[in-house]
Every structure is written in structure tokens, then in C-alpha cells.
Design a protein around this motif. Structure first.
Motif, PDB file in Angstrom:
ATOM      1  N   GLU A 210       3.570  11.739   1.885  1.00 18.69           N
ATOM      2  CA  GLU A 210       4.584  11.998   0.846  1.00 18.69           C
ATOM      3  C   GLU A 210       3.914  12.144  -0.517  1.00 18.69           C
ATOM      4  O   GLU A 210       4.297  13.005  -1.317  1.00 18.69           O
ATOM      5  N   ALA A 211       2.910  11.316  -0.779  1.00 20.17           N
ATOM      6  CA  ALA A 211       2.187  11.402  -2.050  1.00 20.17           C
ATOM      7  C   ALA A 211       1.427  12.721  -2.154  1.00 20.17           C
ATOM      8  O   ALA A 211       1.429  13.369  -3.207  1.00 20.17           O
ATOM      9  N   VAL A 212       0.785  13.148  -1.063  1.00 18.10           N
ATOM     10  CA  VAL A 212       0.084  14.439  -1.061  1.00 18.10           C
ATOM     11  C   VAL A 212       1.076  15.561  -1.338  1.00 18.10           C
ATOM     12  O   VAL A 212       0.793  16.481  -2.113  1.00 18.10           O
ATOM     13  N   SER A 213       2.237  15.472  -0.737  1.00 18.94           N
ATOM     14  CA  SER A 213       3.273  16.481  -0.966  1.00 18.94           C
ATOM     15  C   SER A 213       3.639  16.557  -2.441  1.00 18.94           C
ATOM     16  O   SER A 213       3.740  17.642  -3.020  1.00 18.94           O
TER      17      SER A 213
ATOM     18  N   VAL B  21       3.998  10.627  11.546  1.00 12.04           N
ATOM     19  CA  VAL B  21       3.007  11.068  10.556  1.00 12.04           C
ATOM     20  C   VAL B  21       2.831  12.583  10.654  1.00 12.04           C
ATOM     21  O   VAL B  21       2.829  13.280   9.633  1.00 12.04           O
ATOM     22  N   ARG B  22       2.704  13.099  11.869  1.00 14.37           N
ATOM     23  CA  ARG B  22       2.526  14.548  12.039  1.00 14.37           C
ATOM     24  C   ARG B  22       3.716  15.317  11.470  1.00 14.37           C
ATOM     25  O   ARG B  22       3.555  16.337  10.807  1.00 14.37           O
ATOM     26  N   SER B  23       4.910  14.810  11.694  1.00 13.78           N
ATOM     27  CA  SER B  23       6.113  15.455  11.154  1.00 13.78           C
ATOM     28  C   SER B  23       6.107  15.418   9.628  1.00 13.78           C
ATOM     29  O   SER B  23       6.429  16.415   8.965  1.00 13.78           O
ATOM     30  N   SER B  24       5.729  14.290   9.069  1.00 17.77           N
ATOM     31  CA  SER B  24       5.660  14.149   7.612  1.00 17.77           C
ATOM     32  C   SER B  24       4.615  15.101   7.031  1.00 17.77           C
ATOM     33  O   SER B  24       4.826  15.710   5.977  1.00 17.77           O
ATOM     34  N   ILE B  25       3.510  15.267   7.732  1.00 16.71           N
ATOM     35  CA  ILE B  25       2.460  16.189   7.295  1.00 16.71           C
ATOM     36  C   ILE B  25       2.989  17.628   7.315  1.00 16.71           C
ATOM     37  O   ILE B  25       2.757  18.393   6.374  1.00 16.71           O
ATOM     38  N   ALA B  26       3.682  17.990   8.361  1.00 16.78           N
ATOM     39  CA  ALA B  26       4.238  19.353   8.432  1.00 16.78           C
ATOM     40  C   ALA B  26       5.176  19.601   7.259  1.00 16.78           C
ATOM     41  O   ALA B  26       5.139  20.675   6.645  1.00 16.78           O
ATOM     42  N   ARG B  27       5.990  18.606   6.909  1.00 16.85           N
ATOM     43  CA  ARG B  27       6.881  18.759   5.743  1.00 16.85           C
ATOM     44  C   ARG B  27       6.062  18.892   4.462  1.00 16.85           C
ATOM     45  O   ARG B  27       6.390  19.707   3.595  1.00 16.85           O
TER      46      ARG B  27
ATOM     47  N   LYS C 230       0.828  -1.205   0.000  1.00 17.55           N
ATOM     48  CA  LYS C 230       0.000   0.000   0.000  1.00 17.55           C
ATOM     49  C   LYS C 230       0.866   1.260   0.000  1.00 17.55           C
ATOM     50  O   LYS C 230       0.585   2.201  -0.753  1.00 17.55           O
ATOM     51  N   ALA C 231       1.910   1.274   0.808  1.00 13.63           N
ATOM     52  CA  ALA C 231       2.788   2.450   0.877  1.00 13.63           C
ATOM     53  C   ALA C 231       3.434   2.727  -0.479  1.00 13.63           C
ATOM     54  O   ALA C 231       3.463   3.878  -0.942  1.00 13.63           O
ATOM     55  N   ASN C 232       3.927   1.683  -1.134  1.00 13.45           N
ATOM     56  CA  ASN C 232       4.568   1.887  -2.435  1.00 13.45           C
ATOM     57  C   ASN C 232       3.567   2.303  -3.510  1.00 13.45           C
ATOM     58  O   ASN C 232       3.886   3.117  -4.380  1.00 13.45           O
ATOM     59  N   LEU C 233       2.371   1.779  -3.453  1.00  8.04           N
ATOM     60  CA  LEU C 233       1.359   2.190  -4.428  1.00  8.04           C
ATOM     61  C   LEU C 233       0.946   3.643  -4.204  1.00  8.04           C
ATOM     62  O   LEU C 233       0.734   4.394  -5.165  1.00  8.04           O
ATOM     63  N   LEU C 234       0.868   4.073  -2.961  1.00  8.59           N
ATOM     64  CA  LEU C 234       0.557   5.478  -2.684  1.00  8.59           C
ATOM     65  C   LEU C 234       1.673   6.391  -3.189  1.00  8.59           C
ATOM     66  O   LEU C 234       1.406   7.441  -3.785  1.00  8.59           O
ATOM     67  N   ARG C 235       2.922   5.988  -2.971  1.00  8.40           N
ATOM     68  CA  ARG C 235       4.042   6.792  -3.489  1.00  8.40           C
ATOM     69  C   ARG C 235       3.981   6.859  -5.015  1.00  8.40           C
ATOM     70  O   ARG C 235       4.279   7.895  -5.615  1.00  8.40           O
ATOM     71  N   THR C 236       3.609   5.756  -5.638  1.00 10.93           N
ATOM     72  CA  THR C 236       3.467   5.729  -7.095  1.00 10.93           C
ATOM     73  C   THR C 236       2.392   6.720  -7.536  1.00 10.93           C
ATOM     74  O   THR C 236       2.584   7.470  -8.501  1.00 10.93           O
ATOM     75  N   LEU C 237       1.270   6.755  -6.839  1.00  6.52           N
ATOM     76  CA  LEU C 237       0.216   7.718  -7.172  1.00  6.52           C
ATOM     77  C   LEU C 237       0.723   9.151  -7.044  1.00  6.52           C
ATOM     78  O   LEU C 237       0.364  10.012  -7.845  1.00  6.52           O
TER      79      LEU C 237
ATOM     80  N   ASP D  81      -5.989   5.094   7.330  1.00 11.02           N
ATOM     81  CA  ASP D  81      -5.304   3.802   7.416  1.00 11.02           C
ATOM     82  C   ASP D  81      -4.732   3.592   8.818  1.00 11.02           C
ATOM     83  O   ASP D  81      -4.291   4.536   9.476  1.00 11.02           O
ATOM     84  N   ASP D  82      -4.712   2.351   9.255  1.00 16.01           N
ATOM     85  CA  ASP D  82      -4.211   2.023  10.587  1.00 16.01           C
ATOM     86  C   ASP D  82      -2.687   2.002  10.672  1.00 16.01           C
ATOM     87  O   ASP D  82      -2.126   2.160  11.757  1.00 16.01           O
ATOM     88  N   GLU D  83      -2.021   1.802   9.554  1.00 13.22           N
ATOM     89  CA  GLU D  83      -0.563   1.643   9.551  1.00 13.22           C
ATOM     90  C   GLU D  83       0.150   2.993   9.419  1.00 13.22           C
ATOM     91  O   GLU D  83      -0.119   3.760   8.490  1.00 13.22           O
ATOM     92  N   VAL D  84       1.085   3.245  10.318  1.00  8.31           N
ATOM     93  CA  VAL D  84       1.865   4.485  10.285  1.00  8.31           C
ATOM     94  C   VAL D  84       2.619   4.613   8.964  1.00  8.31           C
ATOM     95  O   VAL D  84       2.628   5.684   8.339  1.00  8.31           O
ATOM     96  N   ALA D  85       3.241   3.536   8.505  1.00  5.10           N
ATOM     97  CA  ALA D  85       4.020   3.582   7.257  1.00  5.10           C
ATOM     98  C   ALA D  85       3.148   3.964   6.068  1.00  5.10           C
ATOM     99  O   ALA D  85       3.591   4.681   5.164  1.00  5.10           O
ATOM    100  N   VAL D  86       1.911   3.528   6.071  1.00  5.04           N
ATOM    101  CA  VAL D  86       0.995   3.847   4.979  1.00  5.04           C
ATOM    102  C   VAL D  86       0.605   5.323   5.048  1.00  5.04           C
ATOM    103  O   VAL D  86       0.579   6.017   4.026  1.00  5.04           O
ATOM    104  N   ARG D  87       0.318   5.813   6.249  1.00  4.33           N
ATOM    105  CA  ARG D  87      -0.047   7.229   6.389  1.00  4.33           C
ATOM    106  C   ARG D  87       1.124   8.139   6.025  1.00  4.33           C
ATOM    107  O   ARG D  87       0.938   9.189   5.412  1.00  4.33           O
ATOM    108  N   ILE D  88       2.338   7.744   6.371  1.00  5.68           N
ATOM    109  CA  ILE D  88       3.517   8.530   5.986  1.00  5.68           C
ATOM    110  C   ILE D  88       3.662   8.537   4.466  1.00  5.68           C
ATOM    111  O   ILE D  88       3.907   9.583   3.855  1.00  5.68           O
ATOM    112  N   ALA D  89       3.507   7.386   3.837  1.00 13.26           N
ATOM    113  CA  ALA D  89       3.590   7.314   2.368  1.00 13.26           C
ATOM    114  C   ALA D  89       2.509   8.175   1.732  1.00 13.26           C
ATOM    115  O   ALA D  89       2.751   8.860   0.724  1.00 13.26           O
TER     116      ALA D  89
END
Length: 189
Positions: free
Chosen positions: A111-114, A144-150, A72-79, A100-108
Motif C-alpha cells: 500500500e505504501a509503494v502504491s 500480498v499478491r493481490s495487493s501488489i497487483a492493485r 510496522k504496518a502503520n509506520l510503513l503506511r505513514t511512510l 518481512d515475514d508478516e503478511v500484514a506488514v507486506r500488505i502495508a
């Protein structure tokens, strides 16, 4: 070694690569899915890699059906690499960012939103901005919060909600979040 050979072959046939990788993602074998997602995220970062709409729709369906955080994380990064081709991409990414329940997925997803915010028109990011502000305030994970701030670095500076959310994040319990919020605020001048 075999995986590198497959990736080299796909790079030589980029026109068929997205379809081949989407077909591999649709396999029932978790290792094949993981490898296909890994290769897809690397290849999608290349400017000359094209994912046709049909393959993109299949990819989103596979993302929604997947139980693997890594896939899921890699597919989100691809999007994120694909860009804001249609509204479904942003909506899918925002859904995973906020639910999503997974931190890694929310971080990905952040990154995709960014990535999407870098290339979308400012008028197109209003929904993303609302979700980012909410997740920055409410997500349980400081990573996740740090990734969102970035990611908010790419929000329109005129969005007072973004500035307000980042200012509030300066009071976060975690240094990582405070530093990311400060850096994002500094980009707004």
C-alpha cells in the motif's frame, strides 16, 4: 476516551505532533507504541501534517527495531503518506515488501509503494517496479499478491515488465489475485 483526547490535542498542535508521536513510539511499552503508530498513520494522511526529517529518520529506525507487525504496518503506511521525500523511504518500504515475514506488514508495504508510485516521477519507480514484479510472482500469500497487483495500477504503463507480470498473474491459483491483476491491466487501456 483518553486516546481520543490525546489525538485531539495533537491535531491542535500539529507542529509538535510528529515529534511527540515519535517519542511515544520510542517507549518500551508495546501498547503506547501501538497507539502512537495508530494515531500517526491517521494524522499523516492529512495534507497539513508535516513530519520533519529528524522525526522521519527516528521513525525509520524505530520501524527497523520493532517486533510488532501492527506497529510496522502503520509506520510503513505513514511512510507512504509522507511520499518520496528521499531515497531512504522507498528503499525501506521495498525492503519490508520483499523480506518481512508478516503478511500484514507486506500488505502495508505494498500500500505504501502504491502511494509512493502515485506521486513519484515515472523515471523514479524503476526499482519499485522490479520488486513489485518479483513479489507478485513469488510471494506465498495471495493477499500480498493481490495487493501488489492493485499497487501496479500506478506503475508506468510503458513498463513491459509490469504488463508481463500482470498477465502472468491472470493464471494465479487464487481468484482474488486474478481479479486484481485484471483490474490493473484494464487501467493501462
Amino acid at each position: 476516551a483518553r486516546r481520543q483526547e490525546v489525538e485531539k490535542m495533537l491535531n491542535e498542535n500539529k507542529a509538535q505532533a510528529a515529534v511527540a508521536l515519535t517519542n511515544a513510539l520510542d517507549s518500551g511499552d508495546p501498547q503506547v507504541q501501538k497507539n502512537a503508530a495508530d494515531i500517526l498513520v491517521r494524522m499523516s494522511g492529512s495534507q497539513d501534517f508535516i513530519i520533519q526529517d529528524k522525526a522521519l529518520a527516528s521513525m525509520i529506525s524505530i520501524l527497523k527495531a520493532s517486533h510488532s507487525a501492527e506497529v510496522k504496518a502503520n509506520l510503513l503506511r505513514t511512510l507512504g503518506h509522507v511520499g518520496p521525500r528521499n531515497e531512504r523511504i522507498q528503499n525501506t518500504v521495498l525492503e519490508y515488501l520483499s523480506k518481512d515475514d508478516e503478511v500484514a506488514v507486506r500488505i502495508a508495504a505494498s500500500e505504501a509503494v502504491s502511494e509512493l508510485m502515485r506521486i513519484e516521477k515515472a523515471s523514479e519507480v524503476a526499482d519499485a517496479t522490479k520488486v513489485l514484479c518479483s513479489v507478485l510472482k513469488n510471494d506465498i500469500s495471495p493477499h500480498v499478491r493481490s495487493s501488489i497487483a492493485r499497487a501496479m495500477t500506478y506503475s508506468p504503463a510503458s513498463a513491459s515488465s509490469v504488463v508481463d507480470a500482470l498477465i502472468a498473474a491472470l493464471d494465479d491459483n487464487y481468484k482474488e489475485v486474478r481479479v486484481s491483476a485484471f483490474k490493473a491491466l484494464a487501467t493501462f487501456g
